[in-house]
Design a protein around this motif. Sequence first.
Motif, PDB file in Angstrom:
ATOM      1  N   GLU A   1       0.857  -1.189   0.000  1.00 14.41           N
ATOM      2  CA  GLU A   1       0.000   0.000   0.000  1.00 14.41           C
ATOM      3  C   GLU A   1       0.895   1.242   0.000  1.00 14.41           C
ATOM      4  O   GLU A   1       1.259   1.771   1.053  1.00 14.41           O
ATOM      5  CB  GLU A   1      -0.919  -0.009   1.224  1.00 14.41           C
ATOM      6  N   PRO A   2       1.265   1.723  -1.200  1.00 14.81           N
ATOM      7  CA  PRO A   2       2.234   2.831  -1.281  1.00 14.81           C
ATOM      8  C   PRO A   2       1.746   4.143  -0.667  1.00 14.81           C
ATOM      9  O   PRO A   2       2.561   4.996  -0.320  1.00 14.81           O
ATOM     10  CB  PRO A   2       2.489   2.982  -2.786  1.00 14.81           C
TER      11      PRO A   2
ATOM     12  N   LYS B   1       7.449  -1.943   0.327  1.00 12.45           N
ATOM     13  CA  LYS B   1       6.848  -3.211   0.741  1.00 12.45           C
ATOM     14  C   LYS B   1       7.565  -3.739   1.986  1.00 12.45           C
ATOM     15  O   LYS B   1       6.928  -4.292   2.888  1.00 12.45           O
ATOM     16  CB  LYS B   1       6.925  -4.220  -0.413  1.00 12.45           C
ATOM     17  N   ASP B   2       8.878  -3.529   2.062  1.00  8.27           N
ATOM     18  CA  ASP B   2       9.634  -3.962   3.241  1.00  8.27           C
ATOM     19  C   ASP B   2       9.170  -3.231   4.504  1.00  8.27           C
ATOM     20  O   ASP B   2       9.039  -3.847   5.572  1.00  8.27           O
ATOM     21  CB  ASP B   2      11.135  -3.738   3.038  1.00  8.27           C
ATOM     22  N   ALA B   3       8.903  -1.941   4.381  1.00  8.04           N
ATOM     23  CA  ALA B   3       8.413  -1.165   5.532  1.00  8.04           C
ATOM     24  C   ALA B   3       7.037  -1.672   5.964  1.00  8.04           C
ATOM     25  O   ALA B   3       6.749  -1.778   7.161  1.00  8.04           O
ATOM     26  CB  ALA B   3       8.359   0.317   5.185  1.00  8.04           C
TER      27      ALA B   3
ATOM     28  N   ALA C   1       7.485  -4.995   7.725  1.00  4.57           N
ATOM     29  CA  ALA C   1       8.064  -4.819   9.056  1.00  4.57           C
ATOM     30  C   ALA C   1       6.979  -4.504  10.091  1.00  4.57           C
ATOM     31  O   ALA C   1       7.163  -4.752  11.282  1.00  4.57           O
ATOM     32  CB  ALA C   1       9.115  -3.708   9.033  1.00  4.57           C
ATOM     33  N   ASN C   2       5.850  -4.004   9.642  1.00  6.83           N
ATOM     34  CA  ASN C   2       4.734  -3.653  10.518  1.00  6.83           C
ATOM     35  C   ASN C   2       3.721  -4.794  10.662  1.00  6.83           C
ATOM     36  O   ASN C   2       2.771  -4.677  11.425  1.00  6.83           O
ATOM     37  CB  ASN C   2       4.045  -2.407   9.940  1.00  6.83           C
ATOM     38  N   LEU C   3       3.921  -5.897   9.942  1.00  4.65           N
ATOM     39  CA  LEU C   3       2.928  -6.963   9.888  1.00  4.65           C
ATOM     40  C   LEU C   3       2.650  -7.598  11.252  1.00  4.65           C
ATOM     41  O   LEU C   3       1.480  -7.809  11.596  1.00  4.65           O
ATOM     42  CB  LEU C   3       3.330  -8.036   8.870  1.00  4.65           C
ATOM     43  N   ALA C   4       3.672  -7.882  12.031  1.00  2.00           N
ATOM     44  CA  ALA C   4       3.443  -8.527  13.333  1.00  2.00           C
ATOM     45  C   ALA C   4       2.559  -7.651  14.219  1.00  2.00           C
ATOM     46  O   ALA C   4       1.630  -8.146  14.873  1.00  2.00           O
ATOM     47  CB  ALA C   4       4.774  -8.825  14.018  1.00  2.00           C
TER      48      ALA C   4
END
Length: 162
Positions: free
Chosen positions: A108-109, A115-117, A120-123
């Motif tokens: 979601e730009p 995408k890495d950022a 990194a927020n997924l958990a």
Amino acid sequence: MRRVIIFGNSGSGKSTLAKNLCESEGLAHLDLDTLAWQPMGDNQAPLRMPLNNSKQVLELFIAEKDSWVIEGCYIDLVALVSDRATELIFMDLDVDKCIANARSRPWEPHKYESKDAQDANLAMLLEWISQYYHREDEFSHLSHNAFFGRYTGKKTRLIENV
């Protein structure tokens, strides 16, 4: 004129449904995530934008657009404009479905620089989603369900992604 508010848990499919409606019907799209939070610096905890600031952006969007979709999990923001909606859609998927959707979410730009950022927020996002039935704030199932019950216009509750 179609003016739709879509709300529900993170990962419930709000953005996907909103984008599909926009593409098929030419509606303008506003993701409440873009106006709900203050810009963050490095290692800074997220902080909500003052409600009045968010309201100004919402009012401007509605003034400039005849037909629209507004989507997000923020009942305090949704309530500010619900009287101008022609319909309400509550994405009321169970938590496991929301978690699966979040795991397969494309980049979601407009929210993340890469995408890495986002990954990194997924958990943190998965933990947030899992707390949906336990919280009592404006992001909770309790709050969403109560708002849906109070709304007297056209409304739909979806328990599956469409």
